[in-house]
Design an enzyme around this catalytic site. Sequence first.
Site, PDB file in Angstrom:
ATOM      1  N   ALA A 253       0.841  -1.210   0.000  1.00  0.00           N
ATOM      2  CA  ALA A 253       0.000   0.000   0.000  1.00  0.00           C
ATOM      3  C   ALA A 253       0.872   1.254   0.000  1.00  0.00           C
ATOM      4  O   ALA A 253       1.940   1.249   0.596  1.00  0.00           O
ATOM      5  CB  ALA A 253      -0.926  -0.014   1.211  1.00  0.00           C
ATOM      6  N   LYS A 257       4.037   1.268  -6.431  1.00  0.00           N
ATOM      7  CA  LYS A 257       5.062   0.385  -7.004  1.00  0.00           C
ATOM      8  C   LYS A 257       4.415  -0.848  -7.649  1.00  0.00           C
ATOM      9  O   LYS A 257       4.904  -1.338  -8.666  1.00  0.00           O
ATOM     10  CB  LYS A 257       6.085   0.004  -5.939  1.00  0.00           C
ATOM     11  CG  LYS A 257       6.879   1.205  -5.411  1.00  0.00           C
ATOM     12  CD  LYS A 257       7.929   0.783  -4.413  1.00  0.00           C
ATOM     13  CE  LYS A 257       8.552   1.980  -3.728  1.00  0.00           C
ATOM     14  NZ  LYS A 257       7.615   2.655  -2.804  1.00  0.00           N
ATOM     15  N   ASP A 275      -0.450  -6.322   1.934  1.00  0.00           N
ATOM     16  CA  ASP A 275      -0.282  -5.285   2.949  1.00  0.00           C
ATOM     17  C   ASP A 275      -1.014  -5.699   4.212  1.00  0.00           C
ATOM     18  O   ASP A 275      -2.058  -6.348   4.148  1.00  0.00           O
ATOM     19  CB  ASP A 275      -0.781  -3.923   2.461  1.00  0.00           C
ATOM     20  CG  ASP A 275      -0.079  -2.793   3.215  1.00  0.00           C
ATOM     21  OD1 ASP A 275       1.023  -2.395   2.788  1.00  0.00           O
ATOM     22  OD2 ASP A 275      -0.612  -2.346   4.240  1.00  0.00           O
ATOM     23  N   CYS A 373      12.389   4.180   2.311  1.00  0.00           N
ATOM     24  CA  CYS A 373      12.414   5.637   2.085  1.00  0.00           C
ATOM     25  C   CYS A 373      13.092   6.292   3.289  1.00  0.00           C
ATOM     26  O   CYS A 373      12.612   7.270   3.838  1.00  0.00           O
ATOM     27  CB  CYS A 373      11.025   6.189   1.824  1.00  0.00           C
ATOM     28  SG  CYS A 373       9.807   5.778   3.080  1.00  0.00           S
TER      29      CYS A 373
END
Length: 433
Positions: A253, A257, A275, A373
């Site tokens: 989620a 991607k 997810d 990230c």
Amino acid sequence: MGDHQQPMRAIAASVMLAVESGDSLSQCLPPALQRLELNERPALQALCYGTCRWFHRLDGELAGRLKKPLKRSDRIVHHLMLVALFQLRFSQQASYAILNETVEACRALGKPHLTGLVNGVLRAAEREGAPEPANAASRYSHPDWMVEKLRHNWPESWKEILDANNAQAPMTLRVNALRFSRETYLTLLQEAGIEAAPTRFAPQGIQLNRPVQVDQLPWFADGAVSVQDEAAQLCTGLLDLAPGQRVLDACAAPGGKTCAILESQAGLAEVVAIDESAARLPRVQENLDRLDLNASLVQADAADTGQWWDGQLFDRILLDVPCSASGVIRRNPDIKLLRRETDIVPLAGIQLGLLKAMWAILRPGGRLVYATCSVFPQENHRIIERFLKHQDGAMLNEPEVQWGRDMGAGRQLLPDPGSHDGFFYAVLEKPEL
């Protein structure tokens, strides 16, 4: 319908109070926006994002202006003053309007006994201008622990990272390769009067000169493009996709991607997107529907393979792990208030656990791309080093790319004010039997 019992600043203060109490902007801002007319909503969003972005600087200034902290029950007024300070320091609005409307908002919040304090503090702030920051947290507008960690991890680049985190991120698109070439879509944008340029590293990426509403983008509703940062788009090249492969997107989620994988290789046998969050999976389906793509969605903890896995090995696995999100602070400035230094070690444990679980379901000869990230090495190349030390036969593939820094075990992108977010990728390969 607008809720005109409460002025916008009072609503912004209540959002900030919720963030300080541990809610993310993505949780507490949408219901707050519903209380305003459509045309007022962008202004509320800008107030909340801006106050979060500069929270540590504004909070440092306000602390210096208050003789003593407000009582816990009056904490919302502290946030009301932060919102006003944000406007005084960073907006073009007339200061008399900011002062008058903030005093009104204080009344509307049921705190008339504090209007004198609010008025006095803000008048002094307007008259005296912004003070010299008293400490690193105020100067760089980040929590102390984060400034220190970045200084330690990136002695050459920590100031640039902090500055990039305080800049507003550009709006970047991923062109759906099944529909348009990037060149064709750039022409469509030009015809629509939207200035844009190709991204440097992502082959389907386009960066806009200034953000627009998605409904202004040509063919958006029909799946021509998606909004996705350039760094996040790089996963598809690293996966080395080919027809007939079975691909897993673990921790999928909101699905950007997953969709990028499907767009970049039309002949895949199956894409499974997992997810843990039941609330976030519908977003993945919405994205797939708009782009007219198909994936098998599963709600499960990816690490608990016994709960969901059907026994068929995967040729490719994208593992975009839960992380500190320290590389995307410019898009999510509330991270500065929500993240704690004590979060990092437990996150690293989760990351390593997920990596081991995914490795077990990767086909011999298959490839796993580990992504975060984050800009903290503890979540990035150090996880890969720990994994390689204990996993017999796991091989690190060093992709030949023009982006990021070679960390010895993976590549690190630091946030770039003019382009991509902070991101980490490592490519692992399982030897053939």
